[in-house]
Design a protein around this motif. Structure first.
Motif, PDB file in Angstrom:
ATOM      1  N   THR A 181       2.092  -8.271   5.717  1.00  0.00           N
ATOM      2  CA  THR A 181       1.178  -7.702   4.716  1.00  0.00           C
ATOM      3  C   THR A 181      -0.024  -7.062   5.407  1.00  0.00           C
ATOM      4  O   THR A 181      -0.492  -5.992   5.003  1.00  0.00           O
ATOM      5  CB  THR A 181       0.704  -8.812   3.749  1.00  0.00           C
ATOM      6  OG1 THR A 181       1.857  -9.424   3.210  1.00  0.00           O
ATOM      7  CG2 THR A 181      -0.146  -8.246   2.628  1.00  0.00           C
ATOM      8  N   THR A 184       1.086  -3.696   6.645  1.00  0.00           N
ATOM      9  CA  THR A 184       1.324  -2.757   5.545  1.00  0.00           C
ATOM     10  C   THR A 184      -0.006  -2.236   5.018  1.00  0.00           C
ATOM     11  O   THR A 184      -0.156  -1.049   4.750  1.00  0.00           O
ATOM     12  CB  THR A 184       2.096  -3.463   4.405  1.00  0.00           C
ATOM     13  OG1 THR A 184       3.219  -4.101   4.979  1.00  0.00           O
ATOM     14  CG2 THR A 184       2.557  -2.480   3.351  1.00  0.00           C
ATOM     15  N   ARG A 185      -0.996  -3.146   4.879  1.00  0.00           N
ATOM     16  CA  ARG A 185      -2.313  -2.728   4.348  1.00  0.00           C
ATOM     17  C   ARG A 185      -2.984  -1.724   5.274  1.00  0.00           C
ATOM     18  O   ARG A 185      -3.668  -0.815   4.825  1.00  0.00           O
ATOM     19  CB  ARG A 185      -3.228  -3.955   4.186  1.00  0.00           C
ATOM     20  CG  ARG A 185      -2.774  -4.829   3.050  1.00  0.00           C
ATOM     21  CD  ARG A 185      -3.972  -5.333   2.215  1.00  0.00           C
ATOM     22  NE  ARG A 185      -3.482  -6.163   1.126  1.00  0.00           N
ATOM     23  CZ  ARG A 185      -3.693  -7.466   1.035  1.00  0.00           C
ATOM     24  NH1 ARG A 185      -4.432  -8.077   1.941  1.00  0.00           N
ATOM     25  NH2 ARG A 185      -3.190  -8.131   0.039  1.00  0.00           N
ATOM     26  N   GLU A 295      -7.438   0.638  12.076  1.00  0.00           N
ATOM     27  CA  GLU A 295      -8.360   0.403  10.944  1.00  0.00           C
ATOM     28  C   GLU A 295      -9.805   0.216  11.407  1.00  0.00           C
ATOM     29  O   GLU A 295     -10.711   0.139  10.574  1.00  0.00           O
ATOM     30  CB  GLU A 295      -7.887  -0.792  10.107  1.00  0.00           C
ATOM     31  CG  GLU A 295      -8.131  -2.173  10.714  1.00  0.00           C
ATOM     32  CD  GLU A 295      -7.046  -2.613  11.691  1.00  0.00           C
ATOM     33  OE1 GLU A 295      -6.471  -1.755  12.388  1.00  0.00           O
ATOM     34  OE2 GLU A 295      -6.793  -3.833  11.770  1.00  0.00           O
ATOM     35  N   HIS A 326     -12.143  -5.266   4.751  1.00  0.00           N
ATOM     36  CA  HIS A 326     -11.470  -4.039   5.215  1.00  0.00           C
ATOM     37  C   HIS A 326     -10.741  -4.260   6.542  1.00  0.00           C
ATOM     38  O   HIS A 326      -9.857  -3.496   6.917  1.00  0.00           O
ATOM     39  CB  HIS A 326     -12.478  -2.904   5.383  1.00  0.00           C
ATOM     40  CG  HIS A 326     -13.189  -2.572   4.105  1.00  0.00           C
ATOM     41  ND1 HIS A 326     -12.518  -2.372   2.915  1.00  0.00           N
ATOM     42  CD2 HIS A 326     -14.510  -2.439   3.821  1.00  0.00           C
ATOM     43  CE1 HIS A 326     -13.392  -2.123   1.950  1.00  0.00           C
ATOM     44  NE2 HIS A 326     -14.605  -2.168   2.474  1.00  0.00           N
ATOM     45  N   THR A 328      -9.042  -7.526   8.858  1.00  0.00           N
ATOM     46  CA  THR A 328      -8.738  -8.965   8.757  1.00  0.00           C
ATOM     47  C   THR A 328      -9.283  -9.715   9.972  1.00  0.00           C
ATOM     48  O   THR A 328      -9.422  -9.138  11.060  1.00  0.00           O
ATOM     49  CB  THR A 328      -7.213  -9.224   8.684  1.00  0.00           C
ATOM     50  OG1 THR A 328      -6.620  -8.736   9.894  1.00  0.00           O
ATOM     51  CG2 THR A 328      -6.581  -8.537   7.482  1.00  0.00           C
TER      52      THR A 328
END
Ligand SMILES: Nc1nc2c(ncn2[C@@H]2O[C@H](COP(=O)(O)OP(=O)(O)OP(=O)(O)O)[C@@H](O)[C@H]2O)c(=O)[nH]1
Ligand SMILES: [Mg+2]
Ligand SMILES: [Zn+2]
Length: 346
Positions: A181, A184-185, A295, A326, A328
């Motif tokens: 997950t 994917t994010r 990210e 935003h 992790t």
């Protein structure tokens, strides 16, 4: 201090050994090339490196009259180390062998540093890096992150493939799904497949159409099995060798020992690579690692202090992004752990 000096001495010794080995290799290679060169060589023609093992290369001819035929070649010693996927110019001799005389320009080169921090080329001209994981052997997010940093650095498209979904284990599946997950994010494509049950293979094939993909990941995750599943019953080559699970992956047995290229029927090329235990990024510096975390990009240079270490400083944009959800905590921790593996000189 003593420790540091010792390690530098060791490093020097290791490098010297490495150089001597390389020189020995080059001497015997040039002897082999001389033997071949004594014979009448054919015209210079284009070729594709299908496999590179020891000193030998398997070259697929790209010349019209011998297209698709495989020739065993040596390379001229003035060439840099060649990798599977390289496009070359070579000359045939009389006996299905030949000499590679030139390397054509590469669009990309994926290398792997060995324990001596020397880079060894693995695969050239790839466009997609498929990072393969499975419920077993247990996946490690930090290894995935290393591959992602490498792919981002080379400008290649990463893809995460979870293989063996038929073999999901109670307790392990939620852990793996939580991990996926996160990716994917961030925006990384994730595909779930099973070679055994033929699940998701068509989707994977569609993703890889017209691409040259290299399959990377731990030994035993099923890279070679994926190559075989994608190729179906293409007859051009024998199948990639698949490991025997009962032998046990913990014993360090690697079934695939050299990267090998396979044509995907229709379009695209697949490069199967040997599994690894560790993928060092010793050749990188801290900026390259930061750039490898996609990210983090919006927060580049946004911290209050220019030399912010993103650990505890006030006004740290990265820590704020973690607070805001935003970024992790897992990825930030992984970033620090990669920084810690860097050579202190870099
Ligand atoms: N249950 C299950 N087993 C699979 C699947 N795909 C591969 N395997 C098994 O996993 C084992 C390892 O497969 P390989 O394809 O040799 O793995 P590899 O990643 O190429 O390993 P190295 O060449 O050592 O790096 C074999 O016993 C396969 O039969 C799958 O989808 N489901
Ligand atoms: Mg394999
Ligand atoms: Zn900061």
């Amino acid at each position: 201090m003593t420790k540091r000096r010792l390690s530098q001495q060791q490093r020097g010794r290791i490098n010297r050994n490495q150089e001597q080995r390389q020189a020995r290799l080059e001497r015997s290679n040039s002897r082999a090339v001389e033997q071949i060169s004594g014979e009448e060589l054919g015209p210079e023609i284009p070729g594709l490196v299908m496999c590179h093992y020891g000193q030998q290369l398997e070259i697929e001819s790209l010349a019209a009259e011998s297209a698709g035929r495989i020739f065993r070649c040596f390379q001229r010693t003035n060439l840099p180390p060649l990798a599977t996927g390289d496009r070359v110019i070579w000359q045939a001799d009389s006996d299905c062998s030949g000499v590679v005389v030139a390397l054509q320009e590469r669009t990309s080169l994926m290398s792997r540093p060995n324990q001596q921090a020397t880079l060894r080329p693995i695969a050239a001209n790839v466009s997609v890096v498929a990072i393969v994981i499975a419920p077993l052997p247990q996946p490690f997010a930090n290894l995935i992150d290393r591959y992602l940093v490498m792919a981002e650095h080379l400008g290649l498209r990463p893809l995460i493939v979870l293989n063996k979904v038929d073999a999901f284990m109670v307790g392990r599946d939620t852990e793996i799904e939580a991990m996926l997950t996160i990716y994917t994010r961030i925006g990384y494509p994730v595909l779930r497949v099973s070679c055994k049950k033929d699940m998701g293979i068509d989707e994977l094939k569609a993703f890889l159409a017209d691409q040259t993909v290299v399959f990377v990941g731990q030994s035993g995750v099923g890279k070679s099995s994926l190559v075989n599943a994608l190729r179906g019953d293409a007859e051009e080559y024998t199948d990639a060798l698949v490991g025997d699970m009962s032998v046990g992956q913990d014993k360090g047995t690697h079934t695939t020992t050299a990267a090998r290229l396979y044509h995907l029927p229709g379009s695209g090329d697949l490069i199967d690579s040997p599994g690894i235990r560790e993928f060092g990024l010793w050749h990188m510096d801290s900026q390259m690692i930061f750039d490898g975390f996609a990210e983090f990009d919006p927060y580049r240079g946004a911290c209050r202090f220019r030399d912010c270490s993103h650990q505890q400083e006030p006004g740290c944009a990265l820590l704020q992004a973690v607070e805001d959800g935003h970024i992790t905590r897992e990825r930030l921790a992984s970033y620090f752990s990669l920084l810690n593996t860097l050579n202190p000189d870099s």
